[in-house]
Design a protein around this motif. Structure first.
Motif, PDB file in Angstrom:
ATOM      1  N   ILE A   1       0.897  -1.179  -0.192  1.00  0.00           N
ATOM      2  CA  ILE A   1       0.320  -0.059  -0.064  1.00  0.00           C
ATOM      3  C   ILE A   1       0.709   1.057   0.503  1.00  0.00           C
TER       4      ILE A   1
ATOM      5  N   THR B   1      -3.872  -5.288   6.037  1.00  0.00           N
ATOM      6  CA  THR B   1      -3.154  -5.174   4.929  1.00  0.00           C
ATOM      7  C   THR B   1      -3.729  -6.600   4.017  1.00  0.00           C
TER       8      THR B   1
ATOM      9  N   ASP C   1      -6.830  -6.869  -1.185  1.00  0.00           N
ATOM     10  CA  ASP C   1      -5.591  -5.194  -1.212  1.00  0.00           C
ATOM     11  C   ASP C   1      -4.847  -5.112  -2.479  1.00  0.00           C
TER      12      ASP C   1
END
Length: 209
Positions: free
Chosen positions: A37, A195, A199
């Motif tokens: 991310i 996460t 994702d």
């Protein structure tokens, strides 16, 4: 007050420190899971391609946040000092590694086969922070197999006294916010939600190569 709202916020902050790689042939590589991310935000800010490397921490039984070592594809790092202190024997370590190898294989399957080529290019290796550094070292050594020109390990936050050692396979290390006493990476984030595999699949599936 935390340094970052969430991992995407940390990635945008980190991108400012990596602006020198804008308009280059660099590839952003996120350390799965949480680092992906952060890496996706860096890649978006610098307009660079994104991929990931799968790494698994070998956690201490009962205290999994403490790393005995880490594994990546073809890589195994064990901290013998922590291993002795934890009283974990070879048989117990083998069971931990067997379990984590299975998870590693599932994570590796999330990374598209048609990822940006790393050979001869600069790699910006990104995680959401450093605690012991075991996963970062494993990731860098795994990346070296692809023969990049340079590996730049970059993180939003890490202990101020942490630096890659000579076995880390890192050419350059950048930490946006060194912290004198970092008890846990998650303490630097308002939102440190775990996460998920979904994702990772979403981020890697929607980013150009």
């Amino acid at each position: 007050m935390a340094l970052f709202a969430d991992r995407a916020d940390a990635g945008r902050d980190l991108a400012v420190h990596l602006d020198g790689w804008r308009d280059t042939d660099a590839v952003v590589v996120g350390i799965a899971r949480g680092g992906v991310i952060v890496a996706a935000a860096v890649a978006a800010e610098l307009e660079l391609p994104l991929t990931a490397v799968a790494v698994r921490k070998l956690g201490m039984p009962g205290h999994e946040e403490v790393a005995l070592g880490a594994i990546a594809e073809g890589v195994r790092i064990v901290d013998e000092r922590i291993l002795r202190r934890a009283g974990v024997d070879n048989a117990e370590l083998a069971q931990i590694e067997k379990r984590e190898r299975a998870v590693l294989a599932r994570r590796q399957a999330l990374i598209p086969a048609a990822t940006p080529a790393l050979q001869g290019r600069s790699v910006l290796l990104i995680d959401d922070g450093i605690a012991t550094g075991a996963t970062a070292r494993a990731a860098a050594r795994g990346i070296r197999v692809s023969k990049p020109a340079t590996v730049i390990l970059a993180v939003p936050v890490a202990p101020a006294d942490w630096h890659p050692d000579e076995t880390a396979a890192v050419d350059q290390y950048i930490c946006a916010h060194p912290v004198d006493q970092l008890w846990a990476v998650g303490a630097s984030y308002d939102d440190f939600t775990q996460t998920t595999d979904d994702d990772i699949a979403r981020l890697l599936g929607t980013t150009g190569s």
